[in-house]
Structures are given as C-alpha cells and as structure tokens.
Design an enzyme around this catalytic site. Structure first.
Site, PDB file in Angstrom:
ATOM      1  N   GLU A   1     -22.587  -6.172 -13.498  1.00  0.00           N
ATOM      2  CA  GLU A   1     -21.270  -6.540 -12.967  1.00  0.00           C
ATOM      3  C   GLU A   1     -20.820  -7.948 -13.350  1.00  0.00           C
ATOM      4  O   GLU A   1     -19.648  -8.297 -13.180  1.00  0.00           O
ATOM      5  CB  GLU A   1     -21.256  -6.387 -11.440  1.00  0.00           C
TER       6      GLU A   1
ATOM      7  N   SER B   1       0.834  -1.206   0.000  1.00  0.00           N
ATOM      8  CA  SER B   1       0.000   0.000   0.000  1.00  0.00           C
ATOM      9  C   SER B   1       0.867   1.255   0.000  1.00  0.00           C
ATOM     10  O   SER B   1       0.564   2.232  -0.710  1.00  0.00           O
ATOM     11  CB  SER B   1      -0.938   0.010   1.214  1.00  0.00           C
TER      12      SER B   1
ATOM     13  N   HIS C   1     -18.375   1.753   0.156  1.00  0.00           N
ATOM     14  CA  HIS C   1     -19.311   0.665   0.470  1.00  0.00           C
ATOM     15  C   HIS C   1     -19.854   0.960   1.855  1.00  0.00           C
ATOM     16  O   HIS C   1     -19.106   1.353   2.750  1.00  0.00           O
ATOM     17  CB  HIS C   1     -18.603  -0.689   0.436  1.00  0.00           C
TER      18      HIS C   1
ATOM     19  N   GLU D   1     -23.324  -9.963  -5.199  1.00  0.00           N
ATOM     20  CA  GLU D   1     -22.021 -10.628  -5.161  1.00  0.00           C
ATOM     21  C   GLU D   1     -22.122 -12.056  -4.630  1.00  0.00           C
ATOM     22  O   GLU D   1     -21.365 -12.932  -5.050  1.00  0.00           O
ATOM     23  CB  GLU D   1     -21.031  -9.794  -4.340  1.00  0.00           C
TER      24      GLU D   1
ATOM     25  N   LYS E   1     -13.630  -5.264   6.799  1.00  0.00           N
ATOM     26  CA  LYS E   1     -13.367  -5.748   8.156  1.00  0.00           C
ATOM     27  C   LYS E   1     -12.483  -4.799   8.954  1.00  0.00           C
ATOM     28  O   LYS E   1     -12.392  -4.904  10.177  1.00  0.00           O
ATOM     29  CB  LYS E   1     -12.756  -7.149   8.129  1.00  0.00           C
TER      30      LYS E   1
ATOM     31  N   SER F   1     -13.941  -8.382  -2.615  1.00  0.00           N
ATOM     32  CA  SER F   1     -13.700  -8.145  -1.192  1.00  0.00           C
ATOM     33  C   SER F   1     -13.832  -9.439  -0.398  1.00  0.00           C
ATOM     34  O   SER F   1     -14.439 -10.416  -0.857  1.00  0.00           O
ATOM     35  CB  SER F   1     -14.711  -7.124  -0.660  1.00  0.00           C
TER      36      SER F   1
END
Length: 490
Positions: free
Chosen positions: A393, A78, A132, A221, A109, A414
């Site tokens: 999607e 990152s 989200h 999803e 999370k 995710s």
C-alpha cells in the site's frame, strides 16, 4: 460494548491473528453467482461506497444506496454521488427492509450508530457486510444472531478500486466471515462473490479474519503508510532548508519523490527500489536504513502493542466523544508545517534524480516497510497479510502526497488512519532528532556526486544478499506474481 478481541481466550486470539490464506483463482469460478438476484443496499456513498457500488453494478448485481434523511433532503455530496450515477437512493426505512445484503461503507466512527439504526430494519436471514472490521473487533458490535456478517476489504483507496476494475483488473482484497455470525453457513460464498463483483479476484484474495485485518491494517497505516511518510516529509524538507537548498526544489523533491521512489517498490520490492541507486548510494541507503530501524523499532513495537491490546482504539474513541478535538488540532498543525505551506518549484526533476538526491527517503521507506512487516509478523500476523499492509500500500499512499501533499493524504485516508498517523508523527519527530543532526545534503538534496564512488565488493555482496533474503521480499515476489497486470502510477 466490549472490545471483541479482548474477550477471546489467548489461543483463539492467536488463531484469528494468524488466519490468512491466499485463495486460488479456481475458487472464484462461480463469480458473483452467490449474490445474483439479491438486492444489495449500500449505506454511505463516499470513495469506497461509490466505487465499489459502480463495480458491483457493472458485474451484474442489483445495487442501490441508502443515506440518512438529512443527506437526501440537503442533497449532500453522498446523495449526488449516488443519484448522478443513476442509482436508486432512499432512506433507511425505505430500502433496508428490502435488502438481502447491506454493505456498511460509512466511516469507522459512524459504524455503531449506523448499525444500531439499520439492524432493527434488516430482514430475517440477511447479510451485513463491512470493508473494515473496526466496529466488530474494537467496538465489539454484537449483530443479531440470524444475520450473516462478512467483510470484503480492498487494499487500496476507493478510486483505485474503480480504475483497476475499468482496466479489466482489480486490487488485492481481504475477505472474512465473522465466526459469531454465520448462521446459514453461506458467509464465505457471499464474501467471495462480493470480492469477485469488485474485481478483487483478478488481483488476489486473502481469506483472513476480522481480527487479522483490523490489527494489521491499523499497524500499517499508522507506521509506514502514513506516519512514516508524513514524518519523513517534514524532516527531509526541513533539513534541506537548513542546508540552504532552494525551498521550491526541496518541496518538489519531497512531494513527488515518494511517488517515484515507491513506484520501484511496487514492481520489485525493496530490492528493486535500492537497485535504482548507484552502488555507493545503495550502500549509504542501506546503512542509514539499518540505523533508522534500530532507533525506531521500540516505537513500532509500541504501536503494535497498543493496537493489539486495544489502547489505541480506546484513546481514539475518547477523542471521537470529544468532537475529534485532538484530530482536528493535529490536522491544523500539519497544515502549518513549512513543507505543507511551500509550493513545489517550477523546476524539472528527472526520474533518476529523485533517487540520486533522495537517498535518505529511500532509506526511510526501506526501514519503515521492513519494520512494519517484522513487527506485524512477530505479533502473529501472517506474512501475506503483513505484506499487503506494509509494502503493497505504500505506493498508493505516496500517490496521494504527489497530488496535494500531506493534506491530500490525510483527506484520502480514514479518520482512523489519520489519527494514528499523527500519533506516530508526534513520537517519531523527536525520536529522530539526533539522527537528523548528522544528515547532510549528500543523502537528501544534492546526492553523493563523484567524490564518493568507491565500493567494497564484499560489502556490496552482503548488502545485496540481505536485501533479497528479507522475508518481505520473499513473500512479496510471490504475491506480486498475481499482480503482473498492475498499471504504472507514474
């Protein structure tokens, strides 16, 4: 913290579920003005974080990144993502107090710990943005009263957010303002500017709610987008092996077939996907899909019910607290499936052959898309939102399978999506066992051939009418009109 959705009266729950309005292009004439001159600090620099940040910077906004101390000191990915792209990177203590807008683009999370860490550092009257709404809706995060809370949710993986922007286009996007946190009344203006900064306004923006986004996103999803594609991959591959089809061919047909088949879906919906089949194959695919819908409808209803009442989120968060024991076990089990371990063969498969020899795959996509859409709208989710979370999607997720099979799909999505995918897969595999006993290579692996080329005209007319009259096709035709500049995936 209590599940926010469950604290609301029924009428308010229904009102927020149904909140979805397509915004006209002239509502974005101010572009990014509402964020000009403001300091945007992004927390996290994964796929969404990096690619959204690149777009926002290229749109003329002041963007920097804040990461945990350990991510910086250990020079984790990152940190490298942000620093190697020329962004300022600092700790929470260094950058959060200077931010006018903090964009929380960390994994679901981590949201509670991240927001609890940054909220005391955020200045008075600043804005907290999400892509989200899980933390707000399912975990019930309560944000300081003076802070504006908004959401801008691109409807695709982060890599596509960047690629479409570079083409001068964008990806469809949902925006929302948390009704409990808009103290200055500028949340919508900032959300619109954020969407414009990522390029989303060029592909279509839905003004939604945190609740509608979360409940529809989770449903899509878990079922058609990931769960159905994983289940279909395993079942179709195993059936071909059982029937003596070369393993390399079977692996390639599945791995790349979803992408080719759903490319037709992307441009012309379910109708166009089935129009790629011969008339006899179309009839067969339609019949199979109707049977699949009948078998799977109770499972789709259960997933939606568990999402609406919070059962799914509660179960998943229990696994979070158990160090992801189930998630990691299920991920390892997926890696050991025969499909996942069999490399694609060095064999040429023409585009049309994927359709001709993948009739069952077409039927599974049709059944999954329509069931997900029907289940969401029956729960009060507006058709436009249900379309984006089902049909739209599916090609994007299929593209990840083409890259590195189910591993790549589950790596890209995710952890929340991956957990729901496995729940669906574990329930659907045994559910379809009897159905698969009747399946042969005419619908997966070899095609119908010339022995079955007669079609009753009346039957074909009825099927074509049913395809075109389905609600997902009607709303899809309108929404795809705003995406006429879409690039081809394959």
């Amino acid at each position: 913290m209590a599940n926010y959705f469950n604290t609301l009266p029924l009428r308010e729950q229904l009102a927020q579920l149904a909140q979805c309005e397509f915004m006209n292009a002239d509502e974005f004439t101010d572009g990014v003005d509402a964020l000009k001159g403001k300091k945007l600090v992004i927390v996290g620099c994964g796929a969404q974080g990096l690619n959204q940040g690149l777009n926002l910077r290229d749109s003329g906004l002041d963007v920097s990144y804040t990461l945990r101390d350990s991510a910086i000191s250990e020079r984790r990915q990152s940190f490298l993502n942000a620093s190697e792209n020329g962004f300022t990177v600092g700790t929470y203590q260094e950058l959060i107090p200077t931010a006018d807008v903090v964009l929380n683009l960390t994994p679901d999370k981590q949201h509670t710990s991240v927001v609890n860490a940054i909220m005391p550092l955020m200045k008075q009257g600043s804005t907290l943005a999400y892509s989200h709404g899980f933390n707000i809706v399912e975990e019930g995060m309560q944000v300081r009263d003076d802070i504006t809370v908004i959401m801008v949710a691109p409807k695709c993986p982060g890599s596509e957010v960047r690629e479409e922007y570079k083409r001068g286009f964008g990806v469809p996007t949902l925006i929302a303002v948390h009704p409990e946190n808009d103290p200055q009344g500028h949340g919508l203006a900032q959300a619109k500017a954020y969407a414009a900064g990522t390029g989303g306004h060029r592909a279509g923006v839905l003004k939604s709610s945190f609740i509608a986004e979360v409940k529809s996103d989770l449903m899509g999803e878990q079922t058609i987008l990931c769960g159905m594609l994983q289940t279909g991959s395993i079942l179709c591959f195993d059936k071909m092996i059982e029937k003596g089809i070369d393993a390399g061919y079977a692996s390639k047909l599945i791995q790349y077939g979803w992408e080719v088949i759903t490319e037709a879906l992307k441009y012309g919906g379910v109708t166009n996907m089935l129009d790629r089949l011969s008339n006899p194959a179309k009839v067969k695919a339609f019949e199979l899909s109707e049977e699949l819908k009948q078998i799977m409808r109770p499972l789709y209803n259960k997933h939606q019910d568990d999402i609406i009442d919070g059962t799914f989120s509660r179960t998943m968060m229990e696994d979070w607290n158990n160090d992801d024991a189930n998630l990691l076990k299920w991920r390892a089990e997926t890696a050991e499936t025969h499909f996942e371990k069999t490399p694609a063969g060095n064999v040429e498969i023409a585009e049309q052959e994927f359709f001709d020899n993948g009739i069952l795959m077409v039927a599974m996509v049709k059944a999954g898309v329509e069931l997900a859409f029907e289940t969401m709208t029956a729960a009060g989710i507006i058709a436009e939102s249900a379309y984006y979370e089902s049909l739209h999607e599916t090609p994007l997720i299929a593209n990840t399978i083409a890259r590195k099979k189910l591993f790549e799909m589950n790596r890209t999505i995710s952890d929340t999506a991956e957990y729901g995918c496995y729940l669906y897969n574990h329930a659907c595999l045994p559910l379809l066992q009897d159905f698969m006993q009747k399946i042969d290579t005419d619908v997966i692996g070899k095609g119908l051939g010339e022995h079955s080329n007669q079609v009753d005209n009346q039957t074909l007319i009825q099927i074509n009418t049913a395809l075109r009259e389905h609600p997902v096709e009607k709303v899809g035709a309108t929404l795809r009109g705003y995406m006429s500049a879409m690039k081809k995936i394959v």
